[in-house]
Each structure stands twice: as C-alpha cells, then as structure tokens.
Design an enzyme around this catalytic site. Structure first.
Site, short mmCIF file in Angstrom:
data_model
loop_
_atom_site.label_atom_id
_atom_site.label_comp_id
_atom_site.label_asym_id
_atom_site.label_seq_id
_atom_site.Cartn_x
_atom_site.Cartn_y
_atom_site.Cartn_z
N TRP A 144 2.48 2.84 -2.37
CA TRP A 144 2.20 3.67 -3.56
C TRP A 144 0.81 4.27 -3.47
O TRP A 144 0.60 5.42 -3.87
CB TRP A 144 2.38 2.84 -4.84
CG TRP A 144 3.81 2.72 -5.27
CD1 TRP A 144 4.91 2.65 -4.46
CD2 TRP A 144 4.30 2.70 -6.62
NE1 TRP A 144 6.05 2.56 -5.22
CE2 TRP A 144 5.71 2.59 -6.54
CE3 TRP A 144 3.70 2.75 -7.86
CZ2 TRP A 144 6.52 2.53 -7.68
CZ3 TRP A 144 4.50 2.68 -9.00
CH2 TRP A 144 5.90 2.57 -8.90
N GLY B 228 0.75 -1.26 0.00
CA GLY B 228 0.00 0.00 0.00
C GLY B 228 0.77 1.30 0.00
O GLY B 228 0.16 2.36 0.05
N ASP C 158 3.56 -1.23 -9.55
CA ASP C 158 4.79 -1.68 -8.90
C ASP C 158 4.75 -3.21 -8.83
O ASP C 158 5.34 -3.82 -7.95
CB ASP C 158 4.89 -1.06 -7.50
CG ASP C 158 6.28 -1.24 -6.88
OD1 ASP C 158 7.26 -1.30 -7.64
OD2 ASP C 158 6.38 -1.33 -5.64
N ASP D 117 -7.08 -11.19 -9.45
CA ASP D 117 -5.99 -11.45 -10.39
C ASP D 117 -6.13 -10.47 -11.56
O ASP D 117 -7.20 -10.40 -12.17
CB ASP D 117 -6.11 -12.90 -10.90
CG ASP D 117 -4.96 -13.32 -11.79
OD1 ASP D 117 -4.37 -12.44 -12.46
OD2 ASP D 117 -4.66 -14.52 -11.84
N ASP E 298 -5.02 -5.91 -6.51
CA ASP E 298 -3.92 -6.80 -6.14
C ASP E 298 -4.49 -8.16 -5.77
O ASP E 298 -5.63 -8.25 -5.29
CB ASP E 298 -3.14 -6.23 -4.95
CG ASP E 298 -1.72 -6.79 -4.85
OD1 ASP E 298 -1.57 -8.03 -4.92
OD2 ASP E 298 -0.77 -6.02 -4.70
N LYS F 66 6.80 -0.94 -13.30
CA LYS F 66 8.07 -1.59 -12.96
C LYS F 66 8.31 -2.78 -13.88
O LYS F 66 7.39 -3.55 -14.16
CB LYS F 66 8.05 -2.07 -11.51
CG LYS F 66 9.33 -2.81 -11.11
CD LYS F 66 9.48 -2.93 -9.62
CE LYS F 66 8.60 -3.99 -9.03
NZ LYS F 66 8.69 -4.02 -7.57
#
Length: 194
Positions: free
Chosen positions: A50, A48, A108, A86, A68, A148
């Site tokens: 970000w 959490g 991320d 998912d 998430d 990322k």
C-alpha cells in the site's frame, strides 16, 4: 503448499510487496482518494504494497507516514517516513507537532487471526476504532479514510457512526478479496471534524 493465485502472481510481476495492493488500486480507481503531493498516513503498512502504491501517486512532493509493529524491509525515499510502533501507544500530539495534519489515512491492518470468527471480528473492530481515532486527531477537514474491517455483528453500528463524519461513505468488497474472507473496506471522503 498453496499455489499462488492470480493477484499474488500479478503482485510479483508488478514488483509489489503483496497482493493486497490491488484492493487499494480498485478503491483508487473508483473513488480517486489519492492525489499528487498529498500527505497520507498508512497504518499497518508492512510488508509495504500500500505504501508503494500510494507513494507512486503522491510522488516525492507528497509525504507518507507508515506505522506498523512489523518492520518495513525497503526504503521508498526521503518523502516516506516509517515508524515501528504499536498504534495503541502513539502520542497524537507528538505526531501533530512533528508532521502536521494529513490529507487522509489508509489502513490495511488486520489482527493476528485466531480461527475464532467472533474473536477476530472484535480484534479487527478495535483496530478500526483506533484507525478512526488517528483520523480524528491527525486528518484535516475534508480528508479521507480507508480502513479494512472483518465483517461481523458490531459492523453495522460502527458503519452508522462513521457515516456521520464523512460527506461520502461506502463499504466495499474489492475483487482481489479472497472468497472466504470477511474483509470489507470502509471508504469515507469529506471528513467532518465535528
């Protein structure tokens, strides 16, 4: 047990859920992607940090949608919605109908690492491709993308592809990235829906 590094200690002092927040902070300071009242998607948002940082900037008049597989253990208020799901099973039409378009996407996400660099790279590329699919479907014209990626042999082709979709595009390795890490963050602004 490993001693916490500078960024881990700082995260604890600053009441952030993880040290990764300082990577987003550096991206924000350099490129000013986040602004007050924005609508943002945060993929791979748990634990959490970000989301915490983004929410601080976009404020209560903004909206943050976090997705998430893992649970989020805290509530940031009514302007933040969390979906435990998912990302490969998300219905984009349903999300669009429910939430409308977004100003940008941050991700991320990282695969569960196996120790095999190639396998981890390919798993990371799948997540990046999916993050870009989210952007294509849910982010409005002119929006931003931060993602990322574990650097590897498929990275140059993916970067080349993405450059076509943004007026500004740059890979960045933030200072808070650990030395051994192959993490690179891809930053795109001025999304072109073509």
């Amino acid at each position: 047990m490993k001693k916490p590094d500078y960024y881990s200690r700082k995260a604890k002092e600053d009441h952030f859920a993880a040290r990764s927040v300082y990577k987003l902070e550096e991206i924000q300071k350099k490129y000013k992607i986040l602004k007050s009242k924005m609508r943002v998607i945060d993929l791979g948002c748990s634990p959490g940090s970000w989301s915490q940082y983004t929410h601080k900037i976009i404020g209560e008049k903004g909206f943050l949608l976090g997705i998430d597989l893992k649970e989020m253990h805290f509530n940031l208020g009514s302007s933040v919605k969390f979906i435990q799901q998912d990302i490969f099973n998300v219905d984009f039409t349903e999300l669009l109908n429910q939430y409308g378009e977004f100003d940008g996407l941050i991700s991320d996400m990282a695969p569960s690492t196996s120790g095999n660099k190639d396998r981890d790279h390919y798993a990371s590329m799948e997540l990046c491709e999916q993050a870009f699919l989210f952007t294509s479907n849910l982010v409005k014209e002119g929006g931003f993308f931060v993602c990322k990626m574990f650097d590897g042999e498929d990275s140059p082709d993916f970067i080349k592809k993405l450059r076509n979709y943004f007026t500004f595009f740059k890979p960045l390795r933030p200072k808070a990235t650990k030395k051994k890490s192959r993490e690179v963050f891809l930053i795109g602004t001025g999304f072109k829906k073509t």
